[in-house]
Design an enzyme around this catalytic site. Structure first.
Site, PDB file in Angstrom:
ATOM      1  N   GLY A 162       0.832  -1.192   0.000  1.00 51.23           N
ATOM      2  CA  GLY A 162       0.000   0.000   0.000  1.00 51.23           C
ATOM      3  C   GLY A 162       0.865   1.238   0.000  1.00 51.23           C
ATOM      4  N   GLN A 189       2.700  10.128   1.575  1.00 51.20           N
ATOM      5  CA  GLN A 189       4.019   9.477   1.586  1.00 51.20           C
ATOM      6  C   GLN A 189       4.877   9.886   0.393  1.00 51.20           C
ATOM      7  OE1 GLN A 189       2.275   5.368   2.387  1.00 51.20           O
ATOM      8  NE2 GLN A 189       4.239   5.245   3.443  1.00 51.20           N
ATOM      9  N   CYS A 247       5.957  -0.050   7.032  1.00 48.34           N
ATOM     10  CA  CYS A 247       5.520   1.139   6.301  1.00 48.34           C
ATOM     11  C   CYS A 247       6.677   1.584   5.415  1.00 48.34           C
ATOM     12  CB  CYS A 247       5.166   2.234   7.302  1.00 48.34           C
ATOM     13  SG  CYS A 247       4.633   3.766   6.535  1.00 48.34           S
ATOM     14  N   LEU A 248       6.379   1.955   4.181  1.00 51.02           N
ATOM     15  CA  LEU A 248       7.454   2.368   3.271  1.00 51.02           C
ATOM     16  C   LEU A 248       8.152   3.639   3.760  1.00 51.02           C
ATOM     17  CD1 LEU A 248       5.853   1.599  -0.208  1.00 51.02           C
ATOM     18  CD2 LEU A 248       7.628   0.301   0.979  1.00 51.02           C
ATOM     19  N   HIS A 291      -4.302   1.084   7.535  1.00 55.84           N
ATOM     20  CA  HIS A 291      -2.970   1.696   7.640  1.00 55.84           C
ATOM     21  C   HIS A 291      -2.869   2.869   6.648  1.00 55.84           C
ATOM     22  CE1 HIS A 291       1.556   1.447   8.083  1.00 55.84           C
ATOM     23  NE2 HIS A 291       1.426   2.157   6.976  1.00 55.84           N
ATOM     24  N   GLU A 292      -3.292   2.630   5.400  1.00 57.39           N
ATOM     25  CA  GLU A 292      -3.198   3.697   4.382  1.00 57.39           C
ATOM     26  C   GLU A 292      -4.141   4.851   4.710  1.00 57.39           C
ATOM     27  OE1 GLU A 292      -0.689   3.564   2.678  1.00 57.39           O
ATOM     28  OE2 GLU A 292      -0.325   1.442   3.020  1.00 57.39           O
ATOM     29  N   HIS A 300      -2.751   7.260   7.127  1.00 58.85           N
ATOM     30  CA  HIS A 300      -1.805   8.220   6.536  1.00 58.85           C
ATOM     31  C   HIS A 300      -2.521   9.487   6.079  1.00 58.85           C
ATOM     32  CE1 HIS A 300       2.115   6.344   6.388  1.00 58.85           C
ATOM     33  NE2 HIS A 300       1.636   5.223   5.883  1.00 58.85           N
TER      34      HIS A 300
HETATM   35 NI    NI Z   1       2.594   3.363   5.732  1.00 58.60          NI
END
Ligand code: NI
Length: 170
Positions: free
Chosen positions: A52, A57, A94-95, A136-137, A140
């Site tokens: 995701g 981000q 998480c990226l 999670h997304e 953000h």
């Molecule tokens: Ni994330």
């Protein structure tokens, strides 16, 4: 959209970049630029083996995110939770936090209302890992990060680790 795009791969902002704590604005224009941006989000997620990726981000404060898991792709635009059931605990990464993982408790099942690329309302009913990825997304988009669910002790340990990795202690 203001993200720099070089062959569709967008730079991923890493914690503690302040953009990750900001609240995104709803999408109001459903045009070709939006479709291109969503395509770039998918490309940027895939190149990093993510499941995701959310617009903040990559430095774009719009309520847009993508999720891809078990061969299914989902576009989330102005998403909101309209129902939820049960709880699950599982590991998240998480990226924006390379190499950091922590257990987070989430609902087991969620019903999400979103817009598609044409501005039409769509609903998703997802559970397990897919529900976790959606939530999670979506966090953000409100400036909420997975470390915000952890105890102060665990969160501070992660902050310390991240600052070491990014060379923050000069
Ligand atoms: Ni994330």
């Amino acid at each position: 959209m203001s993200a720099e795009s070089l062959s569709g791969i967008l730079e991923i902002k890493k914690y503690p970049d302040p953009v990750l704590k900001k609240i995104s604005e709803p999408v109001t224009v459903f045009d070709d630029d939006l479709a291109k941006f969503v395509k770039d989000l998918f490309s940027s997620m895939r190149v990093h083996d993510g499941v995701g990726l959310a617009a903040p981000q990559v430095g774009v404060l719009k309520k847009i995110a993508v999720v891809e898991y078990e061969g299914k792709s989902y576009v989330l635009i102005n998403p909101k939770v309209i129902d939820q059931k049960g709880i699950q605990e599982g590991e998240e990464g998480c990226l924006s936090f390379p190499g950091i993982y922590a257990n987070v408790v989430r609902p087991q099942w969620v019903k999400i209302e979103s817009k598609d690329l044409n501005g039409e309302t769509v609903t998703y009913e997802v559970e397990g890992f897919t529900a976790r990825a959606f939530l999670h997304e979506m966090d953000h988009l409100s400036g909420k990060l997975f470390i915000d669910y952890l105890s102060n002790l665990k969160r501070n340990a992660i902050k310390k680790k991240v600052s070491k990795h990014t060379g923050g202690h000069f």
